[in-house]
Motif scaffolding. Structure first.
Motif, PDB file in Angstrom:
ATOM      1  N   ARG A  72      -2.790  -7.562  -8.887  1.00  0.00           N
ATOM      2  CA  ARG A  72      -3.907  -6.623  -8.812  1.00  0.00           C
ATOM      3  C   ARG A  72      -3.333  -5.287  -8.389  1.00  0.00           C
ATOM      4  NH1 ARG A  72      -8.998  -9.926  -6.287  1.00  0.00           N
ATOM      5  NH2 ARG A  72      -8.526 -11.981  -7.161  1.00  0.00           N
ATOM      6  N   ARG A  73      -3.552  -4.264  -9.188  1.00  0.00           N
ATOM      7  CA  ARG A  73      -2.958  -2.959  -8.914  1.00  0.00           C
ATOM      8  C   ARG A  73      -3.907  -1.852  -9.302  1.00  0.00           C
ATOM      9  NH1 ARG A  73       1.777  -1.829 -13.212  1.00  0.00           N
ATOM     10  NH2 ARG A  73       1.059   0.287 -12.871  1.00  0.00           N
ATOM     11  N   THR A  74      -3.782  -0.738  -8.589  1.00  0.00           N
ATOM     12  CA  THR A  74      -4.612   0.417  -8.900  1.00  0.00           C
ATOM     13  C   THR A  74      -3.970   1.240 -10.016  1.00  0.00           C
ATOM     14  OG1 THR A  74      -3.524   1.588  -7.071  1.00  0.00           O
ATOM     15  CG2 THR A  74      -5.648   0.572  -6.622  1.00  0.00           C
ATOM     16  N   ALA A  75      -4.794   1.981 -10.715  1.00  0.00           N
ATOM     17  CA  ALA A  75      -4.325   2.714 -11.895  1.00  0.00           C
ATOM     18  C   ALA A  75      -3.329   3.808 -11.547  1.00  0.00           C
ATOM     19  CB  ALA A  75      -5.529   3.308 -12.641  1.00  0.00           C
ATOM     20  N   GLY A  76      -3.460   4.369 -10.327  1.00  0.00           N
ATOM     21  CA  GLY A  76      -2.583   5.482  -9.960  1.00  0.00           C
ATOM     22  C   GLY A  76      -1.301   5.083  -9.270  1.00  0.00           C
ATOM     23  N   VAL A  81      -2.592   0.597  -4.411  1.00  0.00           N
ATOM     24  CA  VAL A  81      -2.365  -0.773  -3.965  1.00  0.00           C
ATOM     25  C   VAL A  81      -1.731  -1.614  -5.067  1.00  0.00           C
ATOM     26  CG1 VAL A  81      -3.447  -2.863  -3.032  1.00  0.00           C
ATOM     27  CG2 VAL A  81      -4.366  -0.607  -2.439  1.00  0.00           C
ATOM     28  N   TYR A  82      -0.797  -2.473  -4.648  1.00  0.00           N
ATOM     29  CA  TYR A  82      -0.214  -3.493  -5.527  1.00  0.00           C
ATOM     30  C   TYR A  82      -0.297  -4.809  -4.768  1.00  0.00           C
ATOM     31  CZ  TYR A  82       3.125  -5.923  -8.556  1.00  0.00           C
ATOM     32  OH  TYR A  82       3.723  -6.808  -9.431  1.00  0.00           O
ATOM     33  N   ALA A  83      -0.987  -5.804  -5.308  1.00  0.00           N
ATOM     34  CA  ALA A  83      -1.164  -7.071  -4.608  1.00  0.00           C
ATOM     35  C   ALA A  83      -0.958  -8.242  -5.563  1.00  0.00           C
ATOM     36  CB  ALA A  83      -2.568  -7.143  -3.995  1.00  0.00           C
ATOM     37  N   VAL A  84      -0.529  -9.359  -4.978  1.00  0.00           N
ATOM     38  CA  VAL A  84      -0.388 -10.613  -5.717  1.00  0.00           C
ATOM     39  C   VAL A  84      -1.245 -11.651  -5.010  1.00  0.00           C
ATOM     40  CG1 VAL A  84       1.184 -12.377  -6.579  1.00  0.00           C
ATOM     41  CG2 VAL A  84       1.988 -10.014  -6.339  1.00  0.00           C
ATOM     42  N   GLY A 120      -8.144 -10.770   2.673  1.00  0.00           N
ATOM     43  CA  GLY A 120      -8.042 -11.595   1.480  1.00  0.00           C
ATOM     44  C   GLY A 120      -8.316 -10.790   0.224  1.00  0.00           C
ATOM     45  N   PRO A 121      -8.667 -11.432  -0.886  1.00  0.00           N
ATOM     46  CA  PRO A 121      -8.853 -10.722  -2.152  1.00  0.00           C
ATOM     47  C   PRO A 121      -9.791  -9.515  -2.066  1.00  0.00           C
ATOM     48  CG  PRO A 121      -8.827 -13.070  -2.543  1.00  0.00           C
ATOM     49  CD  PRO A 121      -8.797 -12.891  -1.052  1.00  0.00           C
ATOM     50  N   GLU A 122     -10.831  -9.595  -1.234  1.00  0.00           N
ATOM     51  CA  GLU A 122     -11.737  -8.458  -1.098  1.00  0.00           C
ATOM     52  C   GLU A 122     -11.029  -7.245  -0.512  1.00  0.00           C
ATOM     53  OE1 GLU A 122     -14.542  -8.613   2.370  1.00  0.00           O
ATOM     54  OE2 GLU A 122     -13.739 -10.639   2.569  1.00  0.00           O
ATOM     55  N   GLY A 123      -9.939  -7.492   0.214  1.00  0.00           N
ATOM     56  CA  GLY A 123      -9.207  -6.408   0.842  1.00  0.00           C
ATOM     57  C   GLY A 123      -8.485  -5.509  -0.143  1.00  0.00           C
ATOM     58  N   VAL A 124      -8.198  -6.024  -1.327  1.00  0.00           N
ATOM     59  CA  VAL A 124      -7.490  -5.204  -2.324  1.00  0.00           C
ATOM     60  C   VAL A 124      -8.373  -4.036  -2.755  1.00  0.00           C
ATOM     61  CG1 VAL A 124      -6.391  -5.187  -4.584  1.00  0.00           C
ATOM     62  CG2 VAL A 124      -6.163  -7.202  -3.105  1.00  0.00           C
ATOM     63  N   LEU A 125      -9.614  -4.322  -3.122  1.00  0.00           N
ATOM     64  CA  LEU A 125     -10.533  -3.254  -3.515  1.00  0.00           C
ATOM     65  C   LEU A 125     -10.856  -2.350  -2.332  1.00  0.00           C
ATOM     66  CD1 LEU A 125     -13.038  -5.088  -5.887  1.00  0.00           C
ATOM     67  CD2 LEU A 125     -11.292  -3.403  -6.506  1.00  0.00           C
ATOM     68  N   TRP A 126     -10.977  -2.945  -1.154  1.00  0.00           N
ATOM     69  CA  TRP A 126     -11.262  -2.156   0.050  1.00  0.00           C
ATOM     70  C   TRP A 126     -10.152  -1.140   0.294  1.00  0.00           C
ATOM     71  CZ3 TRP A 126      -8.371  -2.306   4.687  1.00  0.00           C
ATOM     72  CH2 TRP A 126      -8.939  -1.587   5.751  1.00  0.00           C
ATOM     73  N   VAL A 159       0.845  -1.195   0.000  1.00  0.00           N
ATOM     74  CA  VAL A 159       0.000   0.000   0.000  1.00  0.00           C
ATOM     75  C   VAL A 159       0.879   1.243   0.000  1.00  0.00           C
ATOM     76  CG1 VAL A 159      -1.712   1.345   1.286  1.00  0.00           C
ATOM     77  CG2 VAL A 159      -1.913  -1.153   1.178  1.00  0.00           C
ATOM     78  N   VAL A 160       0.554   2.176  -0.866  1.00  0.00           N
ATOM     79  CA  VAL A 160       1.175   3.505  -0.885  1.00  0.00           C
ATOM     80  C   VAL A 160       0.169   4.475  -0.291  1.00  0.00           C
ATOM     81  CG1 VAL A 160       2.189   5.324  -2.306  1.00  0.00           C
ATOM     82  CG2 VAL A 160       2.467   2.919  -2.972  1.00  0.00           C
TER      83      VAL A 160
END
Length: 239
Positions: free
Chosen positions: A231-235, A221-224, A206-212, A187-188
Motif C-alpha cells: 500500500r503506497r501513496t501516489a506521491g 507512506v509505503y506499507a506492506v 493496523g491497516p487503517e493506519g496507512v490511510l491515516w 513514512v516520508v
C-alpha cells in the motif's frame, strides 16, 4: 566525513559531503545523542523519564526537552485514537518511539545550524537527509537481504516501523496487545520527529493506519500488510 557510533542501542552513522566540516561538529552530534539516551531512556533507573515514572518528579517539574517529547506523545495518542500510547496499562512510561526521531532531528538541526549543506544521518535505519539527491533503501519485511523499494530524497526524513529487528514490540494502545495487521510501515515526512512517530502510530493502528498517516500534511507512506500487499501513496518519491 563519515563516522559510525553505537548509541541508544543501535548504530548511528553520519555522512557529510561538504568540503569543509566544522571542527568538533561530529563530536557534538554524538554527545547530544548520548545525552538524550542518558536522560530519557526508560531502561536507566537514574534517567529523567524513570524518575518521572516513579513519581519522584512531577509533570510540571520536567525539563523543557522532556516536556516537548511528552507533548508530542500526547498529540499522537489523541490523533491515533489511543493506538499510539507512551503509557500502556501495566507498563512504565516509555516515550522511545518519539525520543529517537526527535533527538536525531535535533542533531540534524545542529548540522544545518553549523552550515552543513549536504549530509545523511542514519539512526538504525531511520534517516534524515539534506542537500540530495540521496537514495534510501526500504528493507523487505521478511528478507533481510532484499529491499522493497528505493526512495530518492533531496531534503526530509524516512522512518520505518516493523517487527523484523525486535519482534512484536509495537503494541496497540487500545488493546495492549501486539499490533499484527501490518508487516511494515515506512513514512516520508519533512522531519524525523514526524516520520518516526507516524510510522509507529500507523503500525499500531493496523491497516487503517496507512490511510491515516497518508492523510497527514507533507507525508507519504509505503506499507506492506499481512497479506503481503503493498500500500503506497501516489506521491512517494521512488528512485
Amino acid at each position: 566525513m563519515r563516522r559510525v557510533e553505537h548509541v541508544m542501542g543501535f548504530p548511528v552513522s553520519l555522512r557529510i559531503d561538504d568540503e569543509h566540516v566544522p571542527q568538533g561538529l561530529a563530536d557534538a552530534v554524538y554527545a547530544w545523542l548520548r545525552e538524550v539516551d542518558d536522560r530519557f531512556s526508560p531502561f536507566k533507573p537514574h534517567s529523567e523519564v524513570s524518575r518521572l515514572d516513579r513519581g519522584e518528579i512531577g509533570r510540571d517539574d520536567v525539563s523543557p526537552d522532556l516536556a516537548v517529547v511528552l507533548d508530542v506523545c500526547e498529540r499522537y495518542r489523541v490523533a491515533s485514537g489511543g493506538a499510539f500510547d507512551a503509557r500502556l496499562p501495566g507498563r512504565g512510561l516509555d516515550p522511545c518511539a518519539v525520543v529517537k526521531g526527535w533527538s536525531v532531528q535535533r542533531a540534524a538541526e545542529m548540522l544545518r545550524a553549523a552550515g552543513v549543506r549536504r549530509f545523511c544521518l542514519n539512526a538504525g535505519g531511520d534517516v534524515v537527509v539534506a542537500g540530495g539527491p540521496w537514495r534510501v533503501g526500504v528493507r523487505h519485511p521478511e528478507r533481510a537481504d532484499r529491499l522493497c523499494t528505493v526512495l530518492e530524497l533531496t531534503e526530509g526524513a524516512v522512518a520505518t516501523s516493523a517487527p523484523y529487528e525486535r519482534g512484536e514490540h509495537i503494541l496497540d494502545g487500545r488493546t495492549g496487545r501486539p499490533a499484527t495487521g501490518l508487516l511494515s510501515v515506512t513514512v516520508v515526512a519533512p522531519t524525523l520527529t514526524e516520520a518516526d512517530a507516524l510510522a509507529t502510530a500507523a503500525f499500531a493502528m493496523g491497516p487503517e493506519g496507512v490511510l491515516w498517516a497518508a492523510g497527514r500534511e507533507g507525508c507519504e507512506v509505503y506499507a506492506v500488510d499481512r497479506g503481503r500487499r503493498v500500500r503506497r501513496t501516489a506521491g512517494l518519491p521512488v528512485a
